[in-house]
Design an enzyme around this catalytic site. Sequence first.
Site, PDB file in Angstrom:
ATOM      1  N   GLY A   5       1.602 -23.843  13.300  1.00 63.35           N
ATOM      2  CA  GLY A   5       0.346 -23.487  12.638  1.00 63.35           C
ATOM      3  C   GLY A   5       0.052 -22.017  12.830  1.00 63.35           C
ATOM      4  N   SER A   6      -1.261 -21.702  12.933  1.00 54.11           N
ATOM      5  CA  SER A   6      -1.691 -20.297  12.846  1.00 54.11           C
ATOM      6  C   SER A   6      -1.231 -19.367  13.964  1.00 54.11           C
ATOM      7  CB  SER A   6      -3.213 -20.234  12.765  1.00 54.11           C
ATOM      8  OG  SER A   6      -3.626 -20.905  11.609  1.00 54.11           O
ATOM      9  N   THR A   7      -0.811 -19.897  15.132  1.00 49.27           N
ATOM     10  CA  THR A   7      -0.303 -18.987  16.167  1.00 49.27           C
ATOM     11  C   THR A   7       0.913 -18.235  15.628  1.00 49.27           C
ATOM     12  OG1 THR A   7       0.887 -20.885  17.048  1.00 49.27           O
ATOM     13  CG2 THR A   7      -1.088 -20.209  18.244  1.00 49.27           C
TER      14      THR A   7
END
Length: 752
Positions: free
Chosen positions: A343-345
């Site tokens: 995801g966004s990491t």
Amino acid sequence: MTLGKMRKRSVVLLFVFFVLLFLIVCRLFYWQIIKGTQMKELAERQQTNQTAIIARRGTIYDRNQNILAESATVNTVVCNPQQIEKDCKDEEGNVRKSDLRLIASTLAEILSLDEDDVYDKITRENKFQYIKKRISIEEADAIKKLKDSSVDKETAKLFSGVYFEEDSKRYYQYNLASHIIGFTGYDNDGMQGIEMTYNEYLTGRAGAVLSARNAGGTTAEMQYEVDFDAQKGDDIVLTIDGNIQAILEKYLEQACIENELKEGCCGIVMNPKTGEILAMATKPDFDLNDPTALLQYEKFAIGMDEVIELTRSENDSERNDAVAQIRNKMWRNKAISDTYEPGSTFKILTAAMALEEGVADLNSQFYCSGSKQVADRTIKCHKHAGHGAEDFAHGVINSCNVVFMDLGLRIGSEKFQEYFKAFGLTQRTGIELIGESGSVYYKNRMSETDIATSSFGQGFSITPIQLITAISAVVNGGNVMKPQIVKEIRNSGGVVKTFYPEVVNKVISEQTSATMRNILEQVVSDPNGTGKNAYIKGYRIGGKTGTSEKGRNNDKRIASFVGFAPADDPQIICLVMLDEPQTANKYGGTIAAPLVGAIMEETLEYLGIERQYTEEEAQSISISVPDVREQAVASAKQMIANKKLNIKVVGNGDTVLDQLPLPGVNVSENSTVIVYTQERDENKKVAVPDLTGLTPEQAKKRLSDLGLNFEVGGAGLAASKGAYAFRQSIPAGTMVEPATVVSVEFRHSASD
Ligand SMILES: [Zn+2]
């Protein structure tokens, strides 16, 4: 001496040497081959005198030489009843019952056993009998004394049929880092973790004492003795810091309960510059001292009640299945074995690629309407209403999916895959632990939709250790380091092997890295930053939130956060992954960011990294309440005002008799100190209110209305809009003294 004499002498010496060597070889041959069988028989006939010496297994240390795993030798007392019988015979060949009784009563007393039981054991008709297992050092010493003929020859003879067997037991004093250390089996071989990967070094070499005398029971003395010293295994020094490990484990256990994590959680703390792992944990885990027990697992496991119930089933196969299922889970090192869509990491890596490739810079402008059309798909931003116009840095601060899709498409399939590989995401990191998984990723050319979704961390799966290693490269100046878990192997002779940090790849420039550190700090410090729940007063923290879906069309999520500090010169980086939270808000920014904030705060404090407050923060840091007792009211007022605190006077006297809070208590600016010029009513107490959900202003007012003091605690940017009270240091309803300080933690609802 002449040259000729010297030469002659050398020849003689050489001859002597060969003769000696020949004799030694003959002797060895004699013992090993000719006498070997005979010795074996002897030993079998007279077990009394055969003792295997188990090699002590090497010790496992943390980086500060704290012992994480060590072996201790334990003795077991055994006897040979036939030998005892022989030793108790008088000249006519009759067994003296009184001697047998004496042996039994002496042993029973030393070993705290029942005399009749011991008597029964030493009079059985066999050659080998356990008397007591794993005895203490004192017990062993007392028995050794009995057997010592220089103390008393008669007694020593009587007890010659009683002897020891040595055994080795592994102890884990701190019970920390179970998945890293692993455990040993019944045969003392490593089964998991470092105990397994370094078994060869840790094991050492067993020794033996084999002696036989008076074998035929005749007066002819036969004495043989062969002696091999056992060699202790090598010691392993890990890169782990036991203190940081304890901090990480404490917070992960708390996270399991607080977020009702159905699949547990894991975390890694690393030195981003060297790749040294400082802490790594998975929760729930197992008890190192009892690795098959399910207790520790049950304590932190959520939603496993049915399986746990089945482990107590009467039905064998049902019970075995359930136990196997739990053991598989509790022995699994999620940090290296689980693969997940980050995801966004992952946006950290996409942003770094874009800057390095020059497809965007700090002046680049973007627009988010809430979604983006890519090929035949409309892909949404997490903020459905759209982020509007934003520059590059705000694209990262807002974690805007539209900005990242744009960046991904500009980078293109070829470059994206090149970087993906260069960051080390296509292969295992090679960390020296058992069970590292490989990643799942696009091997062929990626379509536009593939790139668009990959740019924000979907469509491929990697392990937490791969992700933290890649992100370390972004913030450390551009080097992908090999994660390191062992620092050194050594033995009594000194260092056997030293491990050094290893650069695997250089992916981005120092300049790109510096820009990324700066932007990632804003993710946490900006009032609108998605990572502001990780904010810590006085420390410059950089980081990124992440929320992953586990499959589509369900509400199973993985909430994560990666943080590093100090942002301008990172000493530590921490990644935490919370698997299947059952909370209403499952976003990484809401539940993982404050956790990483708390872990980093304690770790930075422990490492002695000093806080540097901003001017605004400096005003709100804690003030120590001055001692104004026995002062005149006027001077007390002055002293309290000097500390930027408020005063409330109770009574009409001139001198202060008592005060609350007491001197030395830390309070924040503008807190109230109550001074009493009359006797304080000890029974006057206040009920702490429930502050949950209140803004900082509301919480402060609610407390001060009741005569209580307020303080902001924990991680999070409380001063920014939308902060709500999440936790308070004193539970609602508790009766406390006036002016007590209630510390309140604030959070923000994140959507990423
Ligand atoms: Zn957006």
